[in-house]
Scaffold this active site. Structure first.
Site, PDB file in Angstrom:
ATOM      1  N   ASP A   1       0.837  -1.202   0.000  1.00 41.73           N
ATOM      2  CA  ASP A   1       0.000   0.000   0.000  1.00 41.73           C
ATOM      3  C   ASP A   1       0.874   1.256   0.000  1.00 41.73           C
ATOM      4  O   ASP A   1       2.038   1.206   0.393  1.00 41.73           O
ATOM      5  CB  ASP A   1      -0.858   0.052   1.276  1.00 41.73           C
ATOM      6  CG  ASP A   1      -1.950  -1.011   1.289  1.00 41.73           C
ATOM      7  OD1 ASP A   1      -2.118  -1.714   0.271  1.00 41.73           O
ATOM      8  OD2 ASP A   1      -2.629  -1.134   2.320  1.00 41.73           O
TER       9      ASP A   1
ATOM     10  N   ARG B   1      -0.735  -0.641  -8.706  1.00 43.50           N
ATOM     11  CA  ARG B   1      -2.144  -0.398  -8.383  1.00 43.50           C
ATOM     12  C   ARG B   1      -2.346   1.120  -8.323  1.00 43.50           C
ATOM     13  O   ARG B   1      -1.731   1.800  -7.503  1.00 43.50           O
ATOM     14  CB  ARG B   1      -2.489  -1.008  -7.024  1.00 43.50           C
ATOM     15  CG  ARG B   1      -3.913  -0.686  -6.586  1.00 43.50           C
ATOM     16  CD  ARG B   1      -4.037  -0.682  -5.091  1.00 43.50           C
ATOM     17  NE  ARG B   1      -3.976  -2.013  -4.523  1.00 43.50           N
ATOM     18  CZ  ARG B   1      -3.582  -2.270  -3.271  1.00 43.50           C
ATOM     19  NH1 ARG B   1      -3.191  -1.285  -2.484  1.00 43.50           N
ATOM     20  NH2 ARG B   1      -3.565  -3.486  -2.812  1.00 43.50           N
TER      21      ARG B   1
HETATM   22  P1  FDA Z   1     -14.251   8.594  -5.633  1.00 44.52           P
HETATM   23  O1  FDA Z   1     -13.871   8.915  -4.240  1.00 44.52           O
HETATM   24  O2  FDA Z   1     -14.295   9.711  -6.621  1.00 44.52           O
HETATM   25  O3  FDA Z   1     -15.613   7.825  -5.604  1.00 44.52           O
HETATM   26  C1  FDA Z   1     -16.319   7.483  -6.773  1.00 44.52           C
HETATM   27  C2  FDA Z   1     -17.654   6.880  -6.372  1.00 44.52           C
HETATM   28  O4  FDA Z   1     -17.399   5.614  -5.745  1.00 44.52           O
HETATM   29  C3  FDA Z   1     -18.413   7.673  -5.311  1.00 44.52           C
HETATM   30  O5  FDA Z   1     -19.241   8.636  -5.876  1.00 44.52           O
HETATM   31  C4  FDA Z   1     -19.190   6.594  -4.595  1.00 44.52           C
HETATM   32  O6  FDA Z   1     -20.328   6.272  -5.331  1.00 44.52           O
HETATM   33  C5  FDA Z   1     -18.242   5.422  -4.631  1.00 44.52           C
HETATM   34  N1  FDA Z   1     -17.418   5.361  -3.400  1.00 44.52           N
HETATM   35  C6  FDA Z   1     -16.114   5.737  -3.265  1.00 44.52           C
HETATM   36  N2  FDA Z   1     -15.694   5.515  -2.004  1.00 44.52           N
HETATM   37  C7  FDA Z   1     -16.752   5.039  -1.325  1.00 44.52           C
HETATM   38  C8  FDA Z   1     -16.954   4.639   0.013  1.00 44.52           C
HETATM   39  N3  FDA Z   1     -15.987   4.685   0.938  1.00 44.52           N
HETATM   40  N4  FDA Z   1     -18.186   4.190   0.367  1.00 44.52           N
HETATM   41  C9  FDA Z   1     -19.197   4.125  -0.532  1.00 44.52           C
HETATM   42  N5  FDA Z   1     -19.056   4.484  -1.822  1.00 44.52           N
HETATM   43  C10 FDA Z   1     -17.856   4.941  -2.223  1.00 44.52           C
HETATM   44  N6  FDA Z   1      -5.567   4.748  -1.051  1.00 44.52           N
HETATM   45  C11 FDA Z   1      -4.311   5.077  -0.689  1.00 44.52           C
HETATM   46  O7  FDA Z   1      -4.013   6.247  -0.456  1.00 44.52           O
HETATM   47  N7  FDA Z   1      -3.364   4.078  -0.561  1.00 44.52           N
HETATM   48  C12 FDA Z   1      -3.630   2.776  -0.840  1.00 44.52           C
HETATM   49  O8  FDA Z   1      -2.748   1.915  -0.706  1.00 44.52           O
HETATM   50  C13 FDA Z   1      -4.950   2.438  -1.265  1.00 44.52           C
HETATM   51  N8  FDA Z   1      -5.271   1.151  -1.585  1.00 44.52           N
HETATM   52  C14 FDA Z   1      -6.507   0.885  -2.163  1.00 44.52           C
HETATM   53  C15 FDA Z   1      -6.784  -0.394  -2.653  1.00 44.52           C
HETATM   54  C16 FDA Z   1      -8.000  -0.640  -3.280  1.00 44.52           C
HETATM   55  C17 FDA Z   1      -8.274  -2.005  -3.835  1.00 44.52           C
HETATM   56  C18 FDA Z   1      -8.960   0.411  -3.407  1.00 44.52           C
HETATM   57  C19 FDA Z   1     -10.264   0.181  -4.112  1.00 44.52           C
HETATM   58  C20 FDA Z   1      -8.692   1.669  -2.901  1.00 44.52           C
HETATM   59  C21 FDA Z   1      -7.484   1.917  -2.258  1.00 44.52           C
HETATM   60  N9  FDA Z   1      -7.192   3.182  -1.748  1.00 44.52           N
HETATM   61  C22 FDA Z   1      -5.919   3.457  -1.351  1.00 44.52           C
HETATM   62  C23 FDA Z   1      -8.279   4.190  -1.577  1.00 44.52           C
HETATM   63  C24 FDA Z   1      -8.335   5.192  -2.727  1.00 44.52           C
HETATM   64  O9  FDA Z   1      -7.232   6.079  -2.691  1.00 44.52           O
HETATM   65  C25 FDA Z   1      -9.628   6.032  -2.663  1.00 44.52           C
HETATM   66  O10 FDA Z   1      -9.618   6.777  -1.477  1.00 44.52           O
HETATM   67  C26 FDA Z   1     -10.897   5.212  -2.712  1.00 44.52           C
HETATM   68  O11 FDA Z   1     -10.811   4.192  -3.659  1.00 44.52           O
HETATM   69  C27 FDA Z   1     -12.095   6.131  -3.082  1.00 44.52           C
HETATM   70  O12 FDA Z   1     -11.867   6.750  -4.307  1.00 44.52           O
HETATM   71  P2  FDA Z   1     -12.521   6.262  -5.683  1.00 44.52           P
HETATM   72  O13 FDA Z   1     -11.407   6.027  -6.650  1.00 44.52           O
HETATM   73  O14 FDA Z   1     -13.412   5.128  -5.476  1.00 44.52           O
HETATM   74  O15 FDA Z   1     -13.266   7.520  -6.264  1.00 44.52           O
END
Ligand code: FDA
Length: 309
Positions: A130, A180
């Site tokens: 991570d 990732r």
């Molecule tokens: P965004 O925040 O723009 O969300 C898009 C849409 O997705 C939202 O409108 C909502 O519908 C849905 N959504 C997003 N988050 C949600 C939640 N918590 N609950 C409900 N719905 C939600 N970060 C980091 O800094 N270091 C890391 O090592 C990792 N590792 C990691 C692994 C994996 C497999 C994932 C999926 C994510 C991470 N992250 C991470 C977290 C990442 O940085 C980010 O904060 C989250 O994925 C939320 O951002 P989105 O890309 O989903 O988009």
């Protein structure tokens, strides 16, 4: 503002001590994790496997302050890798460098990571690393490079919101495609990270396109790249770009978190994309839970409903 407040709370030691004592908070967490024990995560993984979705599991916890704690974490994961080897599941592990002593002793962290990569290699498994706060990025990339020299079964997370990431990607892509890509989950200042969601999304798409162009050359080193996001607009743009570049659906991964966009996870898997779900477990869930709330402040309703309940 709410996002900033929640991210501030994620670092507050008093709230971290108090909140997990309340039943409503423990209940609300189950929205994002199946339970505190590794068996809970593996059981949830079994259900996902039945739907054709492999998993990656991670034990919550960060910033350990004693080397012995990091050793315990390493031994725990080594046991978990052995357990997974006895199951039918295709389940990888994902680890946080500060859980493996990055804060205390960088060399020890590298040794811990190498030891886990060794354990994983022996059973044909894979270790994701991570990315945490921006202050750890240099040390994390250095540790990753060190481990990557001897182990191809490791991948690294990079964060689109950091100004530095395009440069880091060019550096990393020389030795691996096991990257990732995430938007970034921590509270960072404007001098290190993009602040507006729209601009983070554009940065994400540029990095994703760069990764896809590399994938289109047919060069896969370590593992295919993973696009870790729940942003359906982003994923539509990524799958369209991949199609336009002639990249098959299974040449990259879509990763999402357990409990978020469940229907979409299934839909992508049914369309032939490689989907992997990250399942968290462990008792040290407080800062991680606050970051999940910050990603979607509407999630606060789960907390409120559980207080009312
Ligand atoms: P965004 O925040 O723009 O969300 C898009 C849409 O997705 C939202 O409108 C909502 O519908 C849905 N959504 C997003 N988050 C949600 C939640 N918590 N609950 C409900 N719905 C939600 N970060 C980091 O800094 N270091 C890391 O090592 C990792 N590792 C990691 C692994 C994996 C497999 C994932 C999926 C994510 C991470 N992250 C991470 C977290 C990442 O940085 C980010 O904060 C989250 O994925 C939320 O951002 P989105 O890309 O989903 O988009």
């Amino acid at each position: 503002m709410l996002r900033s407040a929640l991210l501030w709370a994620s670092q507050n030691k008093t709230i971290a001590r108090q909140l997990p004592n309340y039943r409503f908070a423990r209940k609300a967490v189950t929205r994002f994790m199946p339970g505190e024990n590794v068996d809970d995560a593996l059981r949830a993984g079994e259900l996902l496997r039945a739907q054709g979705i492999p998993t990656v599991i991670t034990r919550l916890g960060e910033n350990v302050t004693e080397a012995s704690e990091a050793d315990d974490v390493r031994m725990h994961y080594a046991d978990v890798l052995a357990t997974i080897a006895g199951l039918k599941q295709e389940t990888q592990i994902s680890v946080k460098p500060t859980q493996l002593a990055l804060d205390i002793d960088e060399a020890r962290c590298v040794d811990n990571l190498k030891s886990l990569a060794d354990s994983a290699r022996r059973v044909g498994n894979f270790v994701w690393i991570d990315m945490e706060y921006s202050s750890y990025v240099d040390r994390t990339i250095a540790a990753f490079d060190n481990v990557r020299d001897q182990h191809s079964n490791v991948g690294l997370c990079i964060q689109a919101y950091l100004h530095r990431t395009p440069k880091d990607l060019e550096h990393l892509i020389k030795s691996t495609t096991a990257i990732r890509l995430v938007k970034g989950a921590y509270r960072e200042s404007a001098d290190v990270a993009i602040q507006s969601k729209k601009d983070v999304d554009e940065a994400y798409m540029k990095l994703a396109t760069r990764l896809l162009e590399e994938t289109a050359t047919g060069r896969e080193v370590g593992a295919p790249p993973a696009f870790a996001t729940h942003d359906l607009n982003m994923l539509n743009r990524i799958t369209t770009t991949a199609r336009n570049l002639g990249i098959p659906n299974d040449a990259f991964e879509i990763q999402m978190l357990y409990g978020i966009q469940r229907n979409e996870q299934l839909r992508f898997a049914q369309q032939g994309y490689r989907v992997r779900v990250l399942i968290s477990y462990g008792s040290a869930w407080f800062p991680w839970f606050m970051r999940r709330l910050a990603e979607r402040p509407a999630n606060l309703w789960f907390l409120v409903k559980n207080i009312a309940g």
